[in-house]
Design a protein around this motif. Structure first.
Motif, PDB file in Angstrom:
ATOM      1  N   PRO A  92       0.802  -1.227   0.000  1.00 41.91           N
ATOM      2  CA  PRO A  92       0.000   0.000   0.000  1.00 41.91           C
ATOM      3  C   PRO A  92       0.838   1.282   0.000  1.00 41.91           C
ATOM      4  N   GLU A  93       1.903   1.319   0.823  1.00 39.53           N
ATOM      5  CA  GLU A  93       2.711   2.536   0.945  1.00 39.53           C
ATOM      6  C   GLU A  93       3.327   2.947  -0.385  1.00 39.53           C
ATOM      7  N   ALA A  94       3.607   1.932  -1.240  1.00 41.83           N
ATOM      8  CA  ALA A  94       4.197   2.247  -2.546  1.00 41.83           C
ATOM      9  C   ALA A  94       3.214   3.086  -3.368  1.00 41.83           C
ATOM     10  N   GLY A  95       1.929   2.898  -3.136  1.00 41.66           N
ATOM     11  CA  GLY A  95       0.926   3.704  -3.826  1.00 41.66           C
ATOM     12  C   GLY A  95       1.034   5.166  -3.445  1.00 41.66           C
ATOM     13  N   LEU A  96       1.195   5.402  -2.144  1.00 42.35           N
ATOM     14  CA  LEU A  96       1.293   6.778  -1.662  1.00 42.35           C
ATOM     15  C   LEU A  96       2.571   7.447  -2.165  1.00 42.35           C
ATOM     16  N   LEU A  97       3.685   6.732  -2.049  1.00 38.75           N
ATOM     17  CA  LEU A  97       4.948   7.298  -2.540  1.00 38.75           C
ATOM     18  C   LEU A  97       4.850   7.527  -4.047  1.00 38.75           C
ATOM     19  N   LEU A 109       3.288  20.328   3.580  1.00 40.70           N
ATOM     20  CA  LEU A 109       3.076  21.290   4.666  1.00 40.70           C
ATOM     21  C   LEU A 109       2.284  20.607   5.774  1.00 40.70           C
ATOM     22  N   ARG A 110       2.864  20.575   6.961  1.00 39.39           N
ATOM     23  CA  ARG A 110       2.163  19.963   8.095  1.00 39.39           C
ATOM     24  C   ARG A 110       2.092  20.960   9.250  1.00 39.39           C
ATOM     25  N   PRO A 111       0.996  21.687   9.327  1.00 44.03           N
ATOM     26  CA  PRO A 111       0.880  22.652  10.414  1.00 44.03           C
ATOM     27  C   PRO A 111       0.577  21.953  11.736  1.00 44.03           C
ATOM     28  N   MET A 138       7.683  22.012   7.020  1.00 43.92           N
ATOM     29  CA  MET A 138       7.775  21.976   5.560  1.00 43.92           C
ATOM     30  C   MET A 138       8.703  20.806   5.233  1.00 43.92           C
ATOM     31  N   ARG A 139       8.088  19.707   4.852  1.00 48.16           N
ATOM     32  CA  ARG A 139       8.841  18.465   4.619  1.00 48.16           C
ATOM     33  C   ARG A 139       9.040  18.258   3.123  1.00 48.16           C
ATOM     34  N   GLU A 140      10.279  18.025   2.708  1.00 43.86           N
ATOM     35  CA  GLU A 140      10.541  17.675   1.305  1.00 43.86           C
ATOM     36  C   GLU A 140       9.954  16.274   1.092  1.00 43.86           C
ATOM     37  N   LEU A 145      15.924   9.603   1.083  1.00 42.99           N
ATOM     38  CA  LEU A 145      15.982   8.149   1.297  1.00 42.99           C
ATOM     39  C   LEU A 145      14.788   7.389   0.744  1.00 42.99           C
ATOM     40  N   TYR A 146      13.602   8.013   0.765  1.00 43.35           N
ATOM     41  CA  TYR A 146      12.408   7.278   0.374  1.00 43.35           C
ATOM     42  C   TYR A 146      12.345   7.034  -1.123  1.00 43.35           C
ATOM     43  N   PHE A 147      13.180   7.762  -1.868  1.00 45.12           N
ATOM     44  CA  PHE A 147      13.166   7.598  -3.319  1.00 45.12           C
ATOM     45  C   PHE A 147      14.523   7.222  -3.888  1.00 45.12           C
ATOM     46  N   GLY A 250      11.518  14.944   8.212  1.00 38.25           N
ATOM     47  CA  GLY A 250      10.184  15.547   8.295  1.00 38.25           C
ATOM     48  C   GLY A 250       9.126  14.524   8.657  1.00 38.25           C
ATOM     49  N   ASP A 251       9.277  13.324   8.167  1.00 34.02           N
ATOM     50  CA  ASP A 251       8.346  12.242   8.500  1.00 34.02           C
ATOM     51  C   ASP A 251       8.351  12.017  10.015  1.00 34.02           C
ATOM     52  N   ILE A 252       9.547  11.921  10.556  1.00 32.33           N
ATOM     53  CA  ILE A 252       9.683  11.621  11.988  1.00 32.33           C
ATOM     54  C   ILE A 252       9.261  12.819  12.848  1.00 32.33           C
TER      55      ILE A 252
HETATM   56  C1  IPM Z   1       3.425   9.887   6.181  1.00 31.60           C
HETATM   57  C2  IPM Z   1       3.502   8.403   6.215  1.00 31.60           C
HETATM   58  C3  IPM Z   1       4.125   7.898   4.905  1.00 31.60           C
HETATM   59  C4  IPM Z   1       5.490   8.545   4.773  1.00 31.60           C
HETATM   60  C5  IPM Z   1       4.227   6.380   4.777  1.00 31.60           C
HETATM   61  C6  IPM Z   1       2.867   5.727   4.925  1.00 31.60           C
HETATM   62  C7  IPM Z   1       4.888   5.963   3.511  1.00 31.60           C
HETATM   63  O1  IPM Z   1       4.236   7.981   7.308  1.00 31.60           O
HETATM   64  O2  IPM Z   1       2.750  10.437   5.295  1.00 31.60           O
HETATM   65  O3  IPM Z   1       4.044  10.527   7.041  1.00 31.60           O
HETATM   66  O4  IPM Z   1       6.447   8.064   5.344  1.00 31.60           O
HETATM   67  O5  IPM Z   1       5.589   9.554   4.131  1.00 31.60           O
END
Ligand code: IPM
Ligand code: MG
Length: 366
Positions: A92-97, A109-111, A138-140, A145-147, A250-252
């Motif tokens: 599923p996550e591959a769909g989002l990426l 943008l994550r307020p 403001m997350r790139e 790493l994710y790509f 930014g994810d973390i």
């Molecule tokens: C997020 C999520 C995603 C990400 C996952 C589901 C791939 O954790 O939107 O923060 O890491 O970007």
């Protein structure tokens, strides 16, 4: 105004929280005379079940045809769901990426804002909370790493795996410009977070951010190492206005920031490219443990819809109306379970409600 909205309900709590956001959008449409057309798009686990792929070409085309996309959440329980028996690029996550990459949504943008009504749900001490905090991460979103190139392979009889973290100067420059532009509309401070004491990619990040900063003499720039930033977020979150950072940091940090504001159920997000198009989604996950129970907090998704009104449709007044309605409902003491006062705090005047009721209340207060 006529707007075409792609809707990805997704998995887990996704369909429940999206239903409430659509309800709010429809109420806004009725009140302010707009028509929102919805096109249902499959992505994530539900798409795997229907098509074998987490994101089909058709889904990408549908998203491209839309003016904006509203997304719930994708993914399931990694221990029990059959989706996680698939190779990583079919999960599923591959769909989002994939959709982020296909639509060039490089700016996330994550307020993170602490509603004063939710001070009681905030895990931080009262003296740290003070009069609250209001920051934007403001997350790139399409690099790092994710790509990067990654592989699991066997070398000399041992299995090893690697991931690579690459940024080029253009990728850094365009996200930095977004951060400085938005800082100008806020409190004019950018904290750029990196790990420049170790990583080359961070040293380039710092250099390019400084170049961009030279064009924004009215905005204060500071650099902060990511480990320190993680600590400062709970030590003194008030110091932050715009946090500019690469994809994984930014994810973390955005999950951490969400907890500091009470709950991940409150954190909206917008993923933007260079056009007016955007993908709007709550920052939280699909929460399979509570899916179908009707208790998930729909506010992050509703606030994401408000961001859509503002950033993709320039409907600022309508967006404020949604935010104000959310605030009023909180004023009246309504809470989903995740934003109930912490144990031991005062719960008089507080009413716990489920997902649907929270959506209804926000519609009533529009
Ligand atoms: C997020 C999520 C995603 C990400 C996952 C589901 C791939 O954790 O939107 O923060 O890491 O970007
Ligand atoms: Mg995340």
């Amino acid at each position: 105004m006529d707007c075409n909205i792609g809707v990805i309900r997704g998995d887990g709590i996704g369909p429940e929280i999206v239903a409430e956001a659509v309800k709010v959008l429809d109420a806004i449409g009725a009140k302010y005379n707009h028509t929102f057309h919805y096109d249902e798009i499959l992505m994530g686990g539900c798409s795997i079940d229907a098509t074998g792929e987490p994101l089909t070409k058709e889904a990408i085309e549908q998203a491209k045809r839309a003016d904006a996309v509203l997304l719930g959440s994708i993914g399931g329980d990694a221990k029990t769901s059959p989706w996680y028996k698939l190779p990583a690029d079919k999960r599923p996550e591959a769909g989002l990426l994939g959709i982020r990459k296909a639509l060039h949504l490089f700016a996330n943008l994550r307020p993170a804002y602490l509603y004063s009504q939710l001070n009681e749900a905030c895990p931080l001490r009262d003296d740290i909370i003070g009069d609250g905090f209001d920051m934007l991460i403001m997350r790139e979103l399409t690099g790092g790493l994710y790509f990067g190139k990654r592989e699991t392979r066997e070398v000399n009889g041992k299995i090893e795996a690697y991931d690579t973290l690459t940024y080029n100067e253009d990728e850094i420059r365009r996200i930095a410009i977004k951060a400085f532009d938005i800082a100008r509309k806020r409190r004019s401070k950018v904290t750029s977070v990196d790990k420049a004491n170790v990583l080359d990619s961070s040293r380039l990040w710092r250099k390019i951010v400084e170049e961009v900063a030279a064009d924004y003499s009215d905005v204060t720039l500071e650099h902060m190492l990511v480990d320190n930033a993680a600590m400062q977020l709970v030590r003194d979150p008030k110091q932050f206005d715009v946090i500019l950072t690469e994809n994984m940091f930014g994810d973390i940090l955005s999950d951490e920031a969400s907890m500091v504001t009470g709950s991940i159920g409150m954190l909206s997000s917008a993923s933007l490219n260079e056009t007016k198009f955007g993908l709007y989604e709550p920052s939280g996950g699909s929460a399979p443990d509570i899916a179908g129970k009707g208790i998930a907090n729909p506010i992050a998704t509703i606030l994401s819809a408000a961001m859509m009104l503002m950033y993709s449709f320039d409907l600022d007044e309508e967006a404020y109306a949604v935010e104000t309605a959310v605030s009023k409902v909180l004023d009246e003491g309504y809470r989903t379970i995740d934003i109930m006062p912490a144990p031991g705090k005062d719960t008089s005047n507080i009413t716990q409600v489920g997902t649907k009721k929270m959506g209804d209340l926000i519609v009533e207060h529009l």
